[in-house]
Design a protein around this motif. Structure first.
Motif, PDB file in Angstrom:
ATOM      1  N   PRO A  44       0.799  -1.236   0.000  1.00  0.00           N
ATOM      2  CA  PRO A  44       0.000   0.000   0.000  1.00  0.00           C
ATOM      3  C   PRO A  44       0.830   1.285   0.000  1.00  0.00           C
ATOM      4  CG  PRO A  44      -0.658  -1.445   1.824  1.00  0.00           C
ATOM      5  CD  PRO A  44       0.459  -2.097   1.119  1.00  0.00           C
ATOM      6  N   ASN A  45       2.017   1.266   0.565  1.00  0.00           N
ATOM      7  CA  ASN A  45       2.807   2.499   0.648  1.00  0.00           C
ATOM      8  C   ASN A  45       3.950   2.535  -0.364  1.00  0.00           C
ATOM      9  OD1 ASN A  45       4.265   0.500   1.803  1.00  0.00           O
ATOM     10  ND2 ASN A  45       4.744   1.618   3.694  1.00  0.00           N
ATOM     11  N   LYS A  46       3.992   1.612  -1.334  1.00  0.00           N
ATOM     12  CA  LYS A  46       5.092   1.582  -2.304  1.00  0.00           C
ATOM     13  C   LYS A  46       4.574   1.885  -3.701  1.00  0.00           C
ATOM     14  CE  LYS A  46       8.230  -1.548  -0.005  1.00  0.00           C
ATOM     15  NZ  LYS A  46       9.034  -2.733  -0.146  1.00  0.00           N
ATOM     16  N   LYS A  47       5.474   2.472  -4.505  1.00  0.00           N
ATOM     17  CA  LYS A  47       5.140   2.791  -5.888  1.00  0.00           C
ATOM     18  C   LYS A  47       5.741   1.772  -6.871  1.00  0.00           C
ATOM     19  CE  LYS A  47       4.973   7.786  -5.426  1.00  0.00           C
ATOM     20  NZ  LYS A  47       5.537   9.044  -5.909  1.00  0.00           N
ATOM     21  N   TYR A  48       6.549   0.889  -6.401  1.00  0.00           N
ATOM     22  CA  TYR A  48       7.242  -0.042  -7.284  1.00  0.00           C
ATOM     23  C   TYR A  48       7.161  -1.460  -6.717  1.00  0.00           C
ATOM     24  CZ  TYR A  48      10.868   0.305  -3.750  1.00  0.00           C
ATOM     25  OH  TYR A  48      11.549   0.263  -2.580  1.00  0.00           O
ATOM     26  N   PHE A  49       7.565  -2.435  -7.542  1.00  0.00           N
ATOM     27  CA  PHE A  49       7.634  -3.838  -7.121  1.00  0.00           C
ATOM     28  C   PHE A  49       8.858  -4.467  -7.779  1.00  0.00           C
ATOM     29  CE2 PHE A  49       5.194  -3.742 -10.976  1.00  0.00           C
ATOM     30  CZ  PHE A  49       5.662  -4.815 -11.700  1.00  0.00           C
ATOM     31  N   ARG A  50       9.268  -5.593  -7.232  1.00  0.00           N
ATOM     32  CA  ARG A  50      10.422  -6.293  -7.804  1.00  0.00           C
ATOM     33  C   ARG A  50       9.963  -7.218  -8.926  1.00  0.00           C
ATOM     34  NH1 ARG A  50      13.836  -9.139  -3.330  1.00  0.00           N
ATOM     35  NH2 ARG A  50      12.090 -10.525  -3.660  1.00  0.00           N
ATOM     36  N   ARG A  51      10.766  -7.303  -9.943  1.00  0.00           N
ATOM     37  CA  ARG A  51      10.463  -8.167 -11.087  1.00  0.00           C
ATOM     38  C   ARG A  51      10.430  -9.638 -10.657  1.00  0.00           C
ATOM     39  NH1 ARG A  51       8.212  -8.215 -16.048  1.00  0.00           N
ATOM     40  NH2 ARG A  51       9.171  -9.806 -17.327  1.00  0.00           N
ATOM     41  N   ALA A  52      11.278 -10.021  -9.721  1.00  0.00           N
ATOM     42  CA  ALA A  52      11.306 -11.399  -9.238  1.00  0.00           C
ATOM     43  C   ALA A  52       9.979 -11.782  -8.592  1.00  0.00           C
ATOM     44  CB  ALA A  52      12.456 -11.594  -8.257  1.00  0.00           C
ATOM     45  N   ASP A  53       9.346 -10.821  -7.887  1.00  0.00           N
ATOM     46  CA  ASP A  53       8.039 -11.093  -7.287  1.00  0.00           C
ATOM     47  C   ASP A  53       7.000 -11.356  -8.362  1.00  0.00           C
ATOM     48  OD1 ASP A  53       9.152 -10.701  -4.805  1.00  0.00           O
ATOM     49  OD2 ASP A  53       8.519  -8.586  -4.658  1.00  0.00           O
ATOM     50  N   LEU A  54       7.042 -10.586  -9.441  1.00  0.00           N
ATOM     51  CA  LEU A  54       6.105 -10.771 -10.544  1.00  0.00           C
ATOM     52  C   LEU A  54       6.299 -12.141 -11.195  1.00  0.00           C
ATOM     53  CD1 LEU A  54       3.931  -9.643 -12.482  1.00  0.00           C
ATOM     54  CD2 LEU A  54       5.804  -8.733 -13.859  1.00  0.00           C
ATOM     55  N   VAL A  55       7.545 -12.526 -11.429  1.00  0.00           N
ATOM     56  CA  VAL A  55       7.831 -13.820 -12.050  1.00  0.00           C
ATOM     57  C   VAL A  55       7.383 -14.961 -11.136  1.00  0.00           C
ATOM     58  CG1 VAL A  55       9.699 -15.337 -12.816  1.00  0.00           C
ATOM     59  CG2 VAL A  55       9.712 -12.939 -13.470  1.00  0.00           C
ATOM     60  N   ALA A  56       7.631 -14.845  -9.844  1.00  0.00           N
ATOM     61  CA  ALA A  56       7.220 -15.878  -8.901  1.00  0.00           C
ATOM     62  C   ALA A  56       5.702 -16.010  -8.877  1.00  0.00           C
ATOM     63  CB  ALA A  56       7.747 -15.568  -7.505  1.00  0.00           C
ATOM     64  N   LYS A  57       5.018 -14.897  -8.915  1.00  0.00           N
ATOM     65  CA  LYS A  57       3.549 -14.911  -8.904  1.00  0.00           C
ATOM     66  C   LYS A  57       3.019 -15.554 -10.190  1.00  0.00           C
ATOM     67  CE  LYS A  57      -0.051 -13.319  -6.641  1.00  0.00           C
ATOM     68  NZ  LYS A  57      -0.423 -13.807  -5.348  1.00  0.00           N
ATOM     69  N   GLN A  58       3.619 -15.218 -11.338  1.00  0.00           N
ATOM     70  CA  GLN A  58       3.188 -15.803 -12.610  1.00  0.00           C
ATOM     71  C   GLN A  58       3.452 -17.310 -12.626  1.00  0.00           C
ATOM     72  OE1 GLN A  58       5.367 -13.458 -15.444  1.00  0.00           O
ATOM     73  NE2 GLN A  58       3.740 -11.922 -15.634  1.00  0.00           N
ATOM     74  N   GLU A  59       4.551 -17.734 -12.080  1.00  0.00           N
ATOM     75  CA  GLU A  59       4.865 -19.154 -12.024  1.00  0.00           C
ATOM     76  C   GLU A  59       3.873 -19.892 -11.132  1.00  0.00           C
ATOM     77  OE1 GLU A  59       8.568 -22.035 -10.707  1.00  0.00           O
ATOM     78  OE2 GLU A  59       8.968 -19.922 -11.121  1.00  0.00           O
ATOM     79  N   GLU A  60       3.512 -19.290 -10.025  1.00  0.00           N
ATOM     80  CA  GLU A  60       2.548 -19.897  -9.115  1.00  0.00           C
ATOM     81  C   GLU A  60       1.185 -20.038  -9.796  1.00  0.00           C
ATOM     82  OE1 GLU A  60       0.382 -18.425  -5.110  1.00  0.00           O
ATOM     83  OE2 GLU A  60       2.566 -18.232  -5.135  1.00  0.00           O
ATOM     84  N   ASP A  61       0.763 -19.017 -10.513  1.00  0.00           N
ATOM     85  CA  ASP A  61      -0.502 -19.085 -11.251  1.00  0.00           C
ATOM     86  C   ASP A  61      -0.457 -20.175 -12.310  1.00  0.00           C
ATOM     87  OD1 ASP A  61      -1.535 -17.036  -9.748  1.00  0.00           O
ATOM     88  OD2 ASP A  61      -1.091 -15.474 -11.248  1.00  0.00           O
ATOM     89  N   TYR A  62       0.636 -20.291 -12.980  1.00  0.00           N
ATOM     90  CA  TYR A  62       0.791 -21.308 -14.022  1.00  0.00           C
ATOM     91  C   TYR A  62       0.661 -22.710 -13.421  1.00  0.00           C
ATOM     92  CZ  TYR A  62       3.021 -24.199 -17.592  1.00  0.00           C
ATOM     93  OH  TYR A  62       3.283 -25.174 -18.511  1.00  0.00           O
ATOM     94  N   LEU A  63       1.327 -22.913 -12.289  1.00  0.00           N
ATOM     95  CA  LEU A  63       1.274 -24.217 -11.636  1.00  0.00           C
ATOM     96  C   LEU A  63      -0.141 -24.541 -11.157  1.00  0.00           C
ATOM     97  CD1 LEU A  63       4.615 -24.142  -9.612  1.00  0.00           C
ATOM     98  CD2 LEU A  63       4.125 -25.437 -11.683  1.00  0.00           C
TER      99      LEU A  63
END
Length: 195
Positions: free
Chosen positions: A23-42
């Motif tokens: 909630p208080n950040k303007k950015y995110f790490r690319r690794a978090d995005l990749v991990a989330k996409q991998e989890e969704d795929y699985l």
């Protein structure tokens, strides 16, 4: 410009759906995005993340065990260099570590064992030794027979087909100069002997 704004809005919506931003950040790490996409795929394909994690852990254990075995039986660096040079291979490739060159040597030795030293002709070596021994025997017999002839008044023995005519290769410079006087006289055999 509207297309660009629409694409940016679509990406922001996607990030909100993924819950990547705190909630208080303007950015995110690319690794978090990749991990989330991998989890969704699985999840979509019915695979569990725990099995995959255990498999990866097991693979790492197996690789670590293999590396420990290789490192335990590793040759000294000088020996690795010598063996690679014997095989006409570069000692290290660009960016290659010492352990990598050792592994490459092991792989080469498994694929092509004793490439240079292989296929020795033992029969030919044995024949050469027999020939050398035969010639030595003939020379010894020739020397003993010449010593017997000097003390024997019966005269020289008749020549047989088994006798070997042996010429001494030791020629002095004076003998060569004497023979050179007859060089080119038309006797080809004498010319070959002088040369």
């Amino acid at each position: 410009m509207d297309i660009l704004k629409a694409e940016i809005m679509r990406k922001r919506q996607h990030v909100k759906e993924q819950n990547l931003l705190a909630p208080n950040k303007k950015y995110f790490r690319r690794a978090d995005l990749v991990a989330k996409q991998e989890e969704d795929y699985l999840k979509r394909h019915g695979l569990s993340t725990t099995k995959r994690g255990e498999d990866v852990g097991n693979e790492k254990d197996v690789c670590a065990a293999k590396e420990e075995d290789v490192e335990a039986s590793e040759l000294p660096r000088k020996e690795v260099m010598r063996r690679l040079r014997d095989r006409n291979e570069p000692i290290t490739l660009f960016g290659e570590l010492e352990i990598d060159s050792f592994r490459r040597l092991r792989r080469l030795e498994i694929q092509e064992p004793e490439l240079i030293h292989g296929q020795r002709n033992d029969f030919q070596e044995a024949m050469e030794r027999v020939d050398l021994a035969y010639l030595n025997d003939m020379l010894v017999k020739d020397e003993t027979s010449s010593g017997d002839e000097a003390g024997n008044s019966e005269g020289p023995k008749p020549a047989t087909s088994a006798d070997v005519k042996f010429q001494s290769d030791v020629v002095s410079i004076e003998e060569i100069l004497d023979m050179a006087k007859n060089l080119g006289s038309g006797d080809g055999e004498l010319d070959c002997k002088i040369i």
